[in-house]
Design a protein around this motif. Structure first.
Motif, PDB file in Angstrom:
ATOM      1  N   ILE A 135       0.813  -1.227   0.000  1.00 50.46           N
ATOM      2  CA  ILE A 135       0.000   0.000   0.000  1.00 50.46           C
ATOM      3  C   ILE A 135       0.841   1.270   0.000  1.00 50.46           C
ATOM      4  CG2 ILE A 135      -2.011  -1.067   1.082  1.00 50.46           C
ATOM      5  CD1 ILE A 135      -1.192   0.224   3.731  1.00 50.46           C
ATOM      6  N   ASP A 136       2.130   1.142   0.217  1.00 45.50           N
ATOM      7  CA  ASP A 136       2.907   2.370   0.355  1.00 45.50           C
ATOM      8  C   ASP A 136       4.239   2.341  -0.393  1.00 45.50           C
ATOM      9  OD1 ASP A 136       3.828   4.814   1.145  1.00 45.50           O
ATOM     10  OD2 ASP A 136       3.554   4.521   3.284  1.00 45.50           O
ATOM     11  N   SER A 137       5.205   1.553   0.095  1.00 44.29           N
ATOM     12  CA  SER A 137       6.570   1.743  -0.403  1.00 44.29           C
ATOM     13  C   SER A 137       6.792   1.319  -1.851  1.00 44.29           C
ATOM     14  CB  SER A 137       7.564   1.011   0.507  1.00 44.29           C
ATOM     15  OG  SER A 137       7.290  -0.360   0.559  1.00 44.29           O
ATOM     16  N   GLY A 141       7.747   5.775  -6.213  1.00 45.19           N
ATOM     17  CA  GLY A 141       9.105   6.042  -6.679  1.00 45.19           C
ATOM     18  C   GLY A 141      10.107   6.583  -5.685  1.00 45.19           C
ATOM     19  N   LYS A 142       9.783   6.568  -4.389  1.00 43.83           N
ATOM     20  CA  LYS A 142      10.812   6.979  -3.419  1.00 43.83           C
ATOM     21  C   LYS A 142      11.702   5.772  -3.147  1.00 43.83           C
ATOM     22  CE  LYS A 142       8.907  10.713  -0.642  1.00 43.83           C
ATOM     23  NZ  LYS A 142       8.470  11.099   0.702  1.00 43.83           N
ATOM     24  N   THR A 143      12.996   5.930  -3.383  1.00 42.96           N
ATOM     25  CA  THR A 143      13.944   4.842  -3.124  1.00 42.96           C
ATOM     26  C   THR A 143      15.032   5.396  -2.213  1.00 42.96           C
ATOM     27  OG1 THR A 143      15.549   5.329  -4.865  1.00 42.96           O
ATOM     28  CG2 THR A 143      13.566   4.108  -5.526  1.00 42.96           C
ATOM     29  N   ILE A 186      -4.012   2.833   8.448  1.00 42.67           N
ATOM     30  CA  ILE A 186      -4.678   3.794   9.352  1.00 42.67           C
ATOM     31  C   ILE A 186      -4.322   5.216   8.910  1.00 42.67           C
ATOM     32  CG2 ILE A 186      -4.725   4.697  11.730  1.00 42.67           C
ATOM     33  CD1 ILE A 186      -4.313   1.713  12.647  1.00 42.67           C
ATOM     34  N   LYS A 187      -3.043   5.399   8.537  1.00 39.53           N
ATOM     35  CA  LYS A 187      -2.603   6.723   8.052  1.00 39.53           C
ATOM     36  C   LYS A 187      -3.466   7.156   6.856  1.00 39.53           C
ATOM     37  CE  LYS A 187       0.776   7.071   5.017  1.00 39.53           C
ATOM     38  NZ  LYS A 187       2.105   6.927   4.397  1.00 39.53           N
ATOM     39  N   TYR A 188      -3.656   6.260   5.873  1.00 39.22           N
ATOM     40  CA  TYR A 188      -4.489   6.618   4.717  1.00 39.22           C
ATOM     41  C   TYR A 188      -5.915   6.937   5.169  1.00 39.22           C
ATOM     42  CZ  TYR A 188      -0.969   5.012   1.327  1.00 39.22           C
ATOM     43  OH  TYR A 188       0.165   4.871   0.572  1.00 39.22           O
ATOM     44  N   ILE A 219      -5.275   6.373  -3.354  1.00 37.91           N
ATOM     45  CA  ILE A 219      -5.015   7.614  -2.604  1.00 37.91           C
ATOM     46  C   ILE A 219      -3.576   8.058  -2.859  1.00 37.91           C
ATOM     47  CG2 ILE A 219      -4.800   8.629  -0.288  1.00 37.91           C
ATOM     48  CD1 ILE A 219      -7.014   6.606   0.602  1.00 37.91           C
ATOM     49  N   LYS A 220      -2.652   7.089  -2.772  1.00 37.57           N
ATOM     50  CA  LYS A 220      -1.242   7.458  -2.964  1.00 37.57           C
ATOM     51  C   LYS A 220      -1.000   7.928  -4.399  1.00 37.57           C
ATOM     52  CE  LYS A 220       3.487   6.561  -1.958  1.00 37.57           C
ATOM     53  NZ  LYS A 220       4.483   5.909  -1.151  1.00 37.57           N
ATOM     54  N   ALA A 221      -1.626   7.242  -5.371  1.00 36.43           N
ATOM     55  CA  ALA A 221      -1.434   7.613  -6.780  1.00 36.43           C
ATOM     56  C   ALA A 221      -1.887   9.054  -7.029  1.00 36.43           C
ATOM     57  CB  ALA A 221      -2.208   6.651  -7.681  1.00 36.43           C
ATOM     58  N   MET A 233       2.017  18.708  -1.221  1.00 38.08           N
ATOM     59  CA  MET A 233       1.026  17.864  -0.548  1.00 38.08           C
ATOM     60  C   MET A 233       1.493  16.433  -0.274  1.00 38.08           C
ATOM     61  SD  MET A 233      -1.790  16.926  -3.500  1.00 38.08           S
ATOM     62  CE  MET A 233      -2.778  15.870  -2.477  1.00 38.08           C
ATOM     63  N   ARG A 234       2.528  15.947  -0.990  1.00 40.28           N
ATOM     64  CA  ARG A 234       3.001  14.571  -0.724  1.00 40.28           C
ATOM     65  C   ARG A 234       3.464  14.424   0.725  1.00 40.28           C
ATOM     66  NH1 ARG A 234       6.517  10.416  -4.519  1.00 40.28           N
ATOM     67  NH2 ARG A 234       6.557   8.747  -2.983  1.00 40.28           N
ATOM     68  N   GLN A 235       3.874  15.560   1.290  1.00 44.08           N
ATOM     69  CA  GLN A 235       4.327  15.505   2.694  1.00 44.08           C
ATOM     70  C   GLN A 235       3.223  15.019   3.634  1.00 44.08           C
ATOM     71  OE1 GLN A 235       6.533  19.142   3.819  1.00 44.08           O
ATOM     72  NE2 GLN A 235       6.870  19.417   1.637  1.00 44.08           N
ATOM     73  N   LEU A 236       1.959  15.141   3.188  1.00 44.12           N
ATOM     74  CA  LEU A 236       0.857  14.624   4.017  1.00 44.12           C
ATOM     75  C   LEU A 236       1.035  13.138   4.312  1.00 44.12           C
ATOM     76  CD1 LEU A 236      -2.175  16.416   2.298  1.00 44.12           C
ATOM     77  CD2 LEU A 236      -1.306  16.869   4.608  1.00 44.12           C
ATOM     78  N   LEU A 237       1.678  12.427   3.364  1.00 48.57           N
ATOM     79  CA  LEU A 237       1.891  10.981   3.558  1.00 48.57           C
ATOM     80  C   LEU A 237       2.875  10.712   4.701  1.00 48.57           C
ATOM     81  CD1 LEU A 237       2.201   9.787  -0.169  1.00 48.57           C
ATOM     82  CD2 LEU A 237       0.211   9.589   1.318  1.00 48.57           C
ATOM     83  N   ASN A 238       3.473  11.785   5.202  1.00 50.15           N
ATOM     84  CA  ASN A 238       4.413  11.617   6.324  1.00 50.15           C
ATOM     85  C   ASN A 238       3.733  11.772   7.679  1.00 50.15           C
ATOM     86  OD1 ASN A 238       6.611  11.153   4.688  1.00 50.15           O
ATOM     87  ND2 ASN A 238       7.039  13.332   4.457  1.00 50.15           N
ATOM     88  N   LEU A 239       2.403  11.705   7.700  1.00 57.58           N
ATOM     89  CA  LEU A 239       1.697  11.762   8.979  1.00 57.58           C
ATOM     90  C   LEU A 239       2.303  10.731   9.951  1.00 57.58           C
ATOM     91  CD1 LEU A 239      -0.717  12.567  10.813  1.00 57.58           C
ATOM     92  CD2 LEU A 239      -2.062  10.828   9.635  1.00 57.58           C
TER      93      LEU A 239
HETATM   94  N1  GLY Z   1       5.674   7.144   2.222  1.00 55.72           N
HETATM   95  C1  GLY Z   1       5.827   8.519   1.940  1.00 55.72           C
HETATM   96  C2  GLY Z   1       5.853   8.855   0.487  1.00 55.72           C
HETATM   97  O1  GLY Z   1       5.824   8.000  -0.365  1.00 55.72           O
HETATM   98  O2  GLY Z   1       5.907   9.994   0.177  1.00 55.72           O
END
Ligand code: GLY
Ligand code: NAD
Length: 350
Positions: A135-137, A141-143, A186-188, A219-221, A233-239
């Motif tokens: 669901i996340d990593s 494309g964050k490596t 839960i974060k999502y 949601i992530k897409a 806004m991607r920083q929101l995923l850092n909740l």
């Molecule tokens: N898991 C945080 C991000 O992909 O930005």
């Protein structure tokens, strides 16, 4: 089977379904052609799924080499990364060959970084085998690898060409490793709204896991489409991640990413209400969601230890640290806070 398309620098599909591993070779050839492949995986995943994936690739005429490293966050470092690069070179992988990242977030992050940098970048396919990676990593494309100074301090944005998520692989996860993914789910939920949050918070969703994964990936897409390079806004995923990363670091990575993020979300939601940054207290909702999902609700580190570790977090922007503040379920905001207030914030949250 479900498919979510991610539109970033490159457009690619995330395919989610039961039993996909057997056909991963065909799916890869259809998407990237018949090139040679290096499977990068860890020892546990290799022992369960390595053979199946290798067989599927070989049956499609793909020449396969395989690099296996010791499982766990402590392997996500420059040493393993260099070993992977040397392995790729020894096996004469060329610009049009591919890396297949088979495993959880550790495998995906390090294999993705190798793909981003080997020969100045080759294609890679993500085959996530943990709930967290699904669901996340594996998406977005964050490596990265960790440095001694902290998590993910060396890395690159490098989108995969395809993500193949076989939900059957989640059946061999331990309860603790499944819970790591539940923390990100839960974060999502907190980011998206009541419907998803309540579903995850109930702890009763395994029968609908394909739908849940697809919803989280959607949601992530959407976030990645709007802010691939994490400047807004991607920083929101850092909740929950600023305090979460500090917890991981203080525990010397004994506390896993998902467990640490779970605590980070609880602490920041409590602190936000106590410090009057928000009007509504949603921390009890988060607490109950964590309990239902077998996640921790406290840790043994002092606020002083955590604030010192959080101070070196890479998301620190010059004079401020961007915290993700949950105002309500489905309503989070990015708030730059003074690093001098870290101790006060963490103390209020614990
Ligand atoms: N898991 C945080 C991000 O992909 O930005
Ligand atoms: P992980 O990759 O360490 O996997 C956890 C454990 O589960 C490992 O021991 C692994 O061998 C085992 N495992 C994997 N699949 C299995 C299966 N199907 N059956 C049995 N065991 C299995 O951890 P993770 O939680 O998947 O990922 C955490 C990492 O992901 C962290 O390094 C974190 O920083 C990173 N992450 C990256 C992003 C991103 O956007 N790139 C997002 C979130 C997290």
């Amino acid at each position: 089977m479900k498919k979510v398309t991610v539109s970033a620098t490159k457009e690619y599909d995330v395919v989610i379904g039961k039993g996909l591993l057997e056909d991963c070779g065909k799916m890869i050839v259809k998407t990237v052609g018949k090139s040679n492949a290096a499977i990068i995986t860890d020892d546990i995943v290799d022992s369960i799924y390595g053979e199946k994936v290798e067989k599927s690739l070989c049956e499609c005429g793909i020449k396969v080499s395989k690099f296996v490293f010791k499982n766990g966050e402590e392997s996500k470092n420059l040493e393993t990364y260099c070993e992977i690069l040397e392995f790729l070179a020894e096996n004469k992988l060329k610009r049009n060959d591919i890396i297949v990242a088979l495993g959880g977030g550790v495998v995906g992050d390090i294999a993705g970084y190798a793909a981003a940098t080997y020969l100045r970048g080759i294609k890679f396919v993500q085959i996530p085998t943990t709930f967290l990676a699904a669901i996340d990593s594996s998406v977005g494309g964050k490596t990265a690898v960790n440095l001694k100074a902290g998590k993910n301090l060396a890395g690159a944005f490098h989108q995969p060409s395809l993500v193949i998520c076989d939900t059957q692989t989640l059946e061999t996860l331990s309860a603790d490793r499944f819970a790591d993914g539940a923390a990100e789910a839960i974060k999502y939920g907190v980011l998206d709204g009541e419907e998803l949050f309540e579903k995850i918070a109930s702890g009763d969703y395994i029968a609908e896991i394909e739908d849940i994964i697809a919803k989280c990936v959607e949601i992530k897409a959407e976030v990645v489409k709007n802010d691939e390079f994490d400047t807004g806004m991607r920083q929101l995923l850092n909740l929950g991640h600023t305090i979460g990363h500090a917890i991981e670091k203080c525990s010397n990575f004994e506390i896993t990413h998902g467990h640490a993020v779970a605590l980070g979300m609880l602490y920041i939601s409590r602190a936000a209400y106590k410090l009057k940054l928000v009007e509504k207290d949603i921390s009890d909702k988060i607490l109950n969601a964590l309990i239902k999902n077998n996640l921790p609700v406290s840790c043994s580190f002092s606020p002083e230890e955590l604030s010192e570790a959080a101070g070196s977090d890479k998301k620190r922007n010059a004079d401020t640290i961007n915290f993700i503040i949950p105002k309500d379920i489905g309503d989070c905001v990015i708030k730059p806070l003074n690093p001098q207030d870290l101790l006060k914030i963490i103390s209020a949250g614990m």
